[in-house]
Design a protein around this motif. Structure first.
Motif, PDB file in Angstrom:
ATOM      1  N   GLY A 107       0.429  -0.942  -0.118  1.00 42.08           N
ATOM      2  CA  GLY A 107      -0.005  -0.054  -0.181  1.00 42.08           C
ATOM      3  C   GLY A 107       0.445   1.925  -0.469  1.00 42.08           C
ATOM      4  O   GLY A 107       2.260   1.010  -0.260  1.00 42.08           O
ATOM      5  N   GLN A 108       0.321   2.176   0.057  1.00 38.94           N
ATOM      6  CA  GLN A 108       1.244   3.650  -0.040  1.00 38.94           C
ATOM      7  C   GLN A 108       0.533   4.223   1.204  1.00 38.94           C
ATOM      8  O   GLN A 108      -0.474   4.327   1.629  1.00 38.94           O
ATOM      9  CB  GLN A 108       0.929   4.443  -1.554  1.00 38.94           C
ATOM     10  CG  GLN A 108       1.239   3.696  -2.722  1.00 38.94           C
ATOM     11  CD  GLN A 108       1.244   5.258  -3.883  1.00 38.94           C
ATOM     12  OE1 GLN A 108       0.243   5.190  -3.940  1.00 38.94           O
ATOM     13  NE2 GLN A 108       1.944   5.218  -4.479  1.00 38.94           N
ATOM     14  N   VAL A 109       1.592   4.914   1.744  1.00 39.07           N
ATOM     15  CA  VAL A 109       1.414   5.696   2.498  1.00 39.07           C
ATOM     16  C   VAL A 109       2.008   7.121   2.645  1.00 39.07           C
ATOM     17  O   VAL A 109       2.867   7.281   2.774  1.00 39.07           O
ATOM     18  CB  VAL A 109       1.108   5.290   4.050  1.00 39.07           C
ATOM     19  CG1 VAL A 109       1.234   6.304   5.571  1.00 39.07           C
ATOM     20  CG2 VAL A 109       0.681   3.697   4.683  1.00 39.07           C
ATOM     21  N   LEU A 110       1.025   8.381   3.284  1.00 40.54           N
ATOM     22  CA  LEU A 110       1.724   9.670   2.860  1.00 40.54           C
ATOM     23  C   LEU A 110       2.716   9.271   3.871  1.00 40.54           C
ATOM     24  O   LEU A 110       2.659   9.192   5.695  1.00 40.54           O
ATOM     25  CB  LEU A 110       0.541  10.604   3.217  1.00 40.54           C
ATOM     26  CG  LEU A 110      -0.130  11.175   2.647  1.00 40.54           C
ATOM     27  CD1 LEU A 110      -1.794  12.178   2.407  1.00 40.54           C
ATOM     28  CD2 LEU A 110       0.494  11.278   0.691  1.00 40.54           C
ATOM     29  N   PRO A 111       3.876  10.690   4.217  1.00 39.68           N
ATOM     30  CA  PRO A 111       4.429  10.246   4.822  1.00 39.68           C
ATOM     31  C   PRO A 111       4.439  11.185   6.359  1.00 39.68           C
ATOM     32  O   PRO A 111       4.717  10.951   7.999  1.00 39.68           O
ATOM     33  CB  PRO A 111       6.457  10.926   4.420  1.00 39.68           C
ATOM     34  CG  PRO A 111       6.188  10.831   3.301  1.00 39.68           C
ATOM     35  CD  PRO A 111       4.434  11.319   3.361  1.00 39.68           C
ATOM     36  N   ALA A 112       3.393  11.807   6.114  1.00 41.26           N
ATOM     37  CA  ALA A 112       3.057  12.904   7.061  1.00 41.26           C
ATOM     38  C   ALA A 112       1.566  11.527   8.160  1.00 41.26           C
ATOM     39  O   ALA A 112       1.058  12.229   9.529  1.00 41.26           O
ATOM     40  CB  ALA A 112       2.211  13.798   7.727  1.00 41.26           C
ATOM     41  N   ASN A 113       1.196  10.689   7.794  1.00 42.66           N
ATOM     42  CA  ASN A 113       0.491   9.697   8.902  1.00 42.66           C
ATOM     43  C   ASN A 113       1.020   8.683   9.690  1.00 42.66           C
ATOM     44  O   ASN A 113       1.309   7.655   8.956  1.00 42.66           O
ATOM     45  CB  ASN A 113      -0.569   8.758   7.272  1.00 42.66           C
ATOM     46  CG  ASN A 113      -1.540   8.686   7.781  1.00 42.66           C
ATOM     47  OD1 ASN A 113      -1.868   8.177   9.120  1.00 42.66           O
ATOM     48  ND2 ASN A 113      -2.352   7.486   6.777  1.00 42.66           N
ATOM     49  N   ARG A 114       1.588   9.515  10.387  1.00 40.69           N
ATOM     50  CA  ARG A 114       2.453   8.822  11.002  1.00 40.69           C
ATOM     51  C   ARG A 114       1.595   7.122  12.202  1.00 40.69           C
ATOM     52  O   ARG A 114       2.547   6.199  11.889  1.00 40.69           O
ATOM     53  CB  ARG A 114       3.019   9.962  12.457  1.00 40.69           C
ATOM     54  CG  ARG A 114       4.739  10.383  11.642  1.00 40.69           C
ATOM     55  CD  ARG A 114       4.918  10.837  12.107  1.00 40.69           C
ATOM     56  NE  ARG A 114       6.050  12.469  12.600  1.00 40.69           N
ATOM     57  CZ  ARG A 114       6.080  13.001  12.156  1.00 40.69           C
ATOM     58  NH1 ARG A 114       4.556  13.819  12.750  1.00 40.69           N
ATOM     59  NH2 ARG A 114       6.514  13.754  12.002  1.00 40.69           N
ATOM     60  N   ALA A 115       0.124   7.488  12.209  1.00 35.11           N
ATOM     61  CA  ALA A 115      -0.287   6.170  12.649  1.00 35.11           C
ATOM     62  C   ALA A 115      -0.066   5.388  12.133  1.00 35.11           C
ATOM     63  O   ALA A 115      -0.102   4.604  12.286  1.00 35.11           O
ATOM     64  CB  ALA A 115      -1.856   6.765  13.026  1.00 35.11           C
ATOM     65  N   MET A 116      -1.185   5.430  10.272  1.00 33.85           N
ATOM     66  CA  MET A 116      -1.102   4.217   9.775  1.00 33.85           C
ATOM     67  C   MET A 116       0.193   4.274   9.489  1.00 33.85           C
ATOM     68  O   MET A 116       0.544   2.337   9.164  1.00 33.85           O
ATOM     69  CB  MET A 116      -1.346   4.843   8.510  1.00 33.85           C
ATOM     70  CG  MET A 116      -1.356   3.963   7.127  1.00 33.85           C
ATOM     71  SD  MET A 116      -2.929   2.512   7.544  1.00 33.85           S
ATOM     72  CE  MET A 116      -2.193   0.985   7.399  1.00 33.85           C
ATOM     73  N   ALA A 117       1.856   4.335   9.467  1.00 32.84           N
ATOM     74  CA  ALA A 117       2.655   3.583   9.284  1.00 32.84           C
ATOM     75  C   ALA A 117       3.135   3.521  10.349  1.00 32.84           C
ATOM     76  O   ALA A 117       3.995   1.741  10.673  1.00 32.84           O
ATOM     77  CB  ALA A 117       3.841   5.003   8.979  1.00 32.84           C
ATOM     78  N   ALA A 118       2.882   3.169  11.582  1.00 29.67           N
ATOM     79  CA  ALA A 118       3.028   2.627  12.556  1.00 29.67           C
ATOM     80  C   ALA A 118       2.393   1.396  13.090  1.00 29.67           C
ATOM     81  O   ALA A 118       2.626   0.554  13.107  1.00 29.67           O
ATOM     82  CB  ALA A 118       2.435   3.506  14.194  1.00 29.67           C
ATOM     83  N   LEU A 119       0.772   1.311  12.253  1.00 29.37           N
ATOM     84  CA  LEU A 119       0.112   0.287  12.918  1.00 29.37           C
ATOM     85  C   LEU A 119       0.233  -1.192  11.429  1.00 29.37           C
ATOM     86  O   LEU A 119       0.882  -1.678  11.829  1.00 29.37           O
ATOM     87  CB  LEU A 119      -1.646   1.074  12.435  1.00 29.37           C
ATOM     88  CG  LEU A 119      -1.737  -0.289  11.871  1.00 29.37           C
ATOM     89  CD1 LEU A 119      -2.105  -1.040  13.246  1.00 29.37           C
ATOM     90  CD2 LEU A 119      -3.112   0.598  11.153  1.00 29.37           C
ATOM     91  N   ALA A 120       0.979  -0.411  10.717  1.00 28.51           N
ATOM     92  CA  ALA A 120       1.520  -1.070   9.549  1.00 28.51           C
ATOM     93  C   ALA A 120       2.928  -1.979   9.504  1.00 28.51           C
ATOM     94  O   ALA A 120       2.998  -3.177   9.787  1.00 28.51           O
ATOM     95  CB  ALA A 120       2.165  -0.514   7.879  1.00 28.51           C
TER      96      ALA A 120
END
Length: 156
Positions: A107-120
């Motif tokens: 998937g793709q995640v915006l760098p500012a979306n820290r919550a999604m990056a942490a969940l991933a």
């Protein structure tokens, strides 16, 4: 689905769709709601009040043209973020994709979306720069081994 998107904050809509929008354009709404459950799997979490259901989170994957991998996306309503709902939906998507024989989710995640990056990251995805757009993060997870639990989602 349209009401769910309208109720998201501008930041949450941007995190999910990578652009500012108030509601889904008709072609995108149709693409997100015409699920065939073979190449496009979607799950929603709803709360029910007086018999009417309200979507509070949605997650999905769409199988790539090659058939061995799929793109995954997830959105949790602003009032429901941080409660573990995203993790439950993502775990269900991983389990379903694995049971369907897929080898990889990405998937793709915006760098500012820290919550999604942490969940991933917490869910076993690796995170790196997307080769097609260095301003976007790419999350990936190999799906190997036995299928994960598919117990029903229930409120605690």
């Amino acid at each position: 689905m349209q009401a769910f998107v309208r109720d998201l904050s501008p930041g949450s809509r941007r995190n999910r769709f990578f652009r500012t929008l108030h509601e889904l354009p008709q072609p995108l709404l149709e693409a997100l709601t015409r699920i065939d459950y073979r190449t496009h799997m979607a799950l929603v979490a709803e709360v029910c009040d007086g018999g009417a259901g309200t979507v509070v989170a949605e997650g999905r994957y769409v199988i790539d043209a090659g058939g061995g991998s799929a793109e995954v996306a997830l959105t949790v309503g602003d009032g429901w973020q941080g409660l573990g709902l995203g993790g439950l939906l993502l775990a269900r998507l991983v389990a379903h994709a694995r049971a369907q024989g897929l080898r990889r989710l990405h998937g793709q995640v915006l760098p500012a979306n820290r919550a999604m990056a942490a969940l991933a990251r917490k869910s076993g995805f690796t995170i790196g720069r997307d080769p097609s757009d260095p301003g976007i993060l790419r999350i990936e997870r190999a799906l190997q081994g036995a299928p994960a639990s598919t117990r029903p989602l229930q409120a605690a």
